[in-house]
Design an enzyme around this catalytic site. Structure first.
Site, PDB file in Angstrom:
ATOM      1  N   ASP A  43       0.899  -1.328  -0.088  1.00  0.00           N
ATOM      2  CA  ASP A  43       0.147   0.054  -0.046  1.00  0.00           C
ATOM      3  C   ASP A  43       0.981   1.365   0.043  1.00  0.00           C
ATOM      4  O   ASP A  43       2.020   1.492   0.746  1.00  0.00           O
ATOM      5  CB  ASP A  43      -0.967   0.272   1.102  1.00  0.00           C
ATOM      6  CG  ASP A  43      -1.843   1.182   1.079  1.00  0.00           C
ATOM      7  OD1 ASP A  43      -2.895   0.977   0.505  1.00  0.00           O
ATOM      8  OD2 ASP A  43      -1.455   2.228   1.725  1.00  0.00           O
ATOM      9  N   TYR A  48       2.998  10.037   0.709  1.00  0.00           N
ATOM     10  CA  TYR A  48       4.110   9.424   1.694  1.00  0.00           C
ATOM     11  C   TYR A  48       5.596   9.818   1.382  1.00  0.00           C
ATOM     12  O   TYR A  48       6.590   9.403   2.179  1.00  0.00           O
ATOM     13  CB  TYR A  48       4.327   7.883   1.906  1.00  0.00           C
ATOM     14  CG  TYR A  48       2.747   7.506   2.075  1.00  0.00           C
ATOM     15  CD1 TYR A  48       1.910   8.462   2.686  1.00  0.00           C
ATOM     16  CD2 TYR A  48       2.148   6.188   1.873  1.00  0.00           C
ATOM     17  CE1 TYR A  48       0.711   7.786   3.196  1.00  0.00           C
ATOM     18  CE2 TYR A  48       0.918   5.756   2.398  1.00  0.00           C
ATOM     19  CZ  TYR A  48       0.138   6.455   3.221  1.00  0.00           C
ATOM     20  OH  TYR A  48      -1.143   6.193   3.228  1.00  0.00           O
ATOM     21  N   LYS A  77      -2.321   6.221  -4.321  1.00  0.00           N
ATOM     22  CA  LYS A  77      -3.458   7.380  -3.662  1.00  0.00           C
ATOM     23  C   LYS A  77      -3.185   8.641  -4.291  1.00  0.00           C
ATOM     24  O   LYS A  77      -2.186   9.066  -4.374  1.00  0.00           O
ATOM     25  CB  LYS A  77      -3.564   7.446  -2.079  1.00  0.00           C
ATOM     26  CG  LYS A  77      -3.817   5.931  -1.337  1.00  0.00           C
ATOM     27  CD  LYS A  77      -3.881   6.313  -0.060  1.00  0.00           C
ATOM     28  CE  LYS A  77      -3.773   4.957   0.427  1.00  0.00           C
ATOM     29  NZ  LYS A  77      -2.369   4.439   1.108  1.00  0.00           N
ATOM     30  N   HIS A 110      -7.099   9.854  -2.086  1.00  0.00           N
ATOM     31  CA  HIS A 110      -6.644   9.955  -0.639  1.00  0.00           C
ATOM     32  C   HIS A 110      -7.784  10.308   0.593  1.00  0.00           C
ATOM     33  O   HIS A 110      -7.719  10.117   1.674  1.00  0.00           O
ATOM     34  CB  HIS A 110      -5.426  10.568  -0.381  1.00  0.00           C
ATOM     35  CG  HIS A 110      -4.332   9.889   0.449  1.00  0.00           C
ATOM     36  ND1 HIS A 110      -2.961  10.114   0.404  1.00  0.00           N
ATOM     37  CD2 HIS A 110      -4.548   9.516   1.606  1.00  0.00           C
ATOM     38  CE1 HIS A 110      -2.501   9.428   1.485  1.00  0.00           C
ATOM     39  NE2 HIS A 110      -3.442   8.990   2.334  1.00  0.00           N
TER      40      HIS A 110
END
Ligand code: A2P
Length: 313
Positions: A43, A48, A77, A110
């Site tokens: 994931d 990130y 996302k 997201h």
């Protein structure tokens, strides 16, 4: 391990490796170790800040294990600053380029929140948000469906959506195939899960271990520690397992996917082995009785000051 079945027959392995908060310098090795240990689901998210390194880990693991790209399930996302119609597919292409992949198995919106396209980082004032007229959630999702048509993604879903927001999206466009939300015994969100199951929407549990490695600013002083919960610890002892494994098994056992984050080799392997635990009815009853109703990720600051919080309606 349980697998989540999609309408076209695709199957998503329930336990995946989470990569939020994984340092870029550590995540490549974590992903490689995970795939070598048997993980088939990773994931990710543009937000990130580590997708290049995740991609390097995937590449190395494909080489070392001899498995094929199609044996893996990769989720990423769309970030909030890329919600405008013209920005969705370019943002997806950037993620694909960073991950060095030709397609994603699953792409999620997201947050149900649109930010100014030139904003770097998190919103600091009301001016940083786009209104629903400027960037409707429905238009953003339609572009994700266009990406699906183009073969850039196989499935399209959302994250951090409440029942109200899911209903609106379903009325205006169509149902998302996944809603990834915070889920653990302190926040089981039974109503949301029931609604999703009824409408054929899968769920993924994020922060299944309580995300204890969040920055201090994201934590409340009185925050309960999920991994230290007495009920969880007792079942762990009885099952000769760790508290983390019990929490992961709980998520898998109720039919959701679950993405524990770790960059530690021992814990990465330990987390995957959660699938082998077998719960009794008493175990389930005890965990479901915890009922603390505590949300670790409050989504503070994710709506303009004159609007209700992101999870309130
Ligand atoms: P580490 O990366 O050093 O293993 P969440 O998935 O809820 O965001 O939680 C991630 C946090 O939980 C990280 O601090 C991670 O540390 C830690 N963690 C991961 N697996 C386990 C486990 N099996 N037992 C205890 N802590 C764990």
């Amino acid at each position: 391990m349980n697998k989540l079945k999609f309408e076209n027959g695709d199957q998503m392995p329930a336990i995946g490796l989470g990569t939020w908060k994984s340092e870029p310098k550590e995540v490549k090795n974590a992903v490689k170790i995970a795939i070598e240990a048997g993980y088939r689901h990773i994931d990710c998210a543009a937000a990130y800040g580590n997708e290049k390194e995740v991609g390097e880990g995937i590449k190395e693991a494909l080489k070392s294990t001899g498995i094929k790209r199609e044996d893996l399930w990769i989720t990423s996302k769309l970030w909030n600053a890329d919600h405008k119609k013209a920005d969705v597919i370019p943002a997806l292409k950037k993620t694909l380029s960073d991950l060095d992949l030709e397609y994603l198995d699953l792409y999620l919106m997201h947050w149900p929140v649109a930010l100014r396209p030139d904003l770097e980082g998190f919103p600091e004032s009301d001016d940083d948000f786009l209104s629903e007229e400027e960037a409707p959630v429905s238009t953003t999702f339609q572009q994700m469906l266009e990406a699906k048509k183009q073969g850039l993604i196989h499935h399209a879903g959302v994250s951090n959506f409440t029942v109200t927001k899911l209903k609106k999206l379903m009325d205006e466009v169509e149902k998302p195939e996944m809603n990834q939300v915070e889920l653990h015994p302190y926040l089981p969100q039974n109503e949301l899960i029931d609604f999703c199951q009824k409408h054929g929407i899968h769920n993924t549990a994020y922060s299944p271990l309580g995300s204890g490695d969040r920055s201090e600013e994201m934590k409340s002083n009185d925050e309960p520690t999920l991994l230290e919960n007495e009920v969880i610890k007792e079942i762990a002892k009885k099952r000769n397992a760790s508290a983390g494994q019990i929490l992961i098994k709980w998520a898998e056992d109720r039919g959701t996917a679950v993405i524990p984050k770790s960059t530690n080799e021992g814990r990465i392997k330990e987390n995957l082995k959660s699938a082998d635990i077998e719960f009794t009815t008493e175990d389930r009853k005890a965990i479901n009785g915890i009922e603390k109703n505590y949300r670790f990720l409050k989504g503070d600051g994710f709506t303009p000051s004159d609007q209700p919080g992101v999870f309130s309606e």
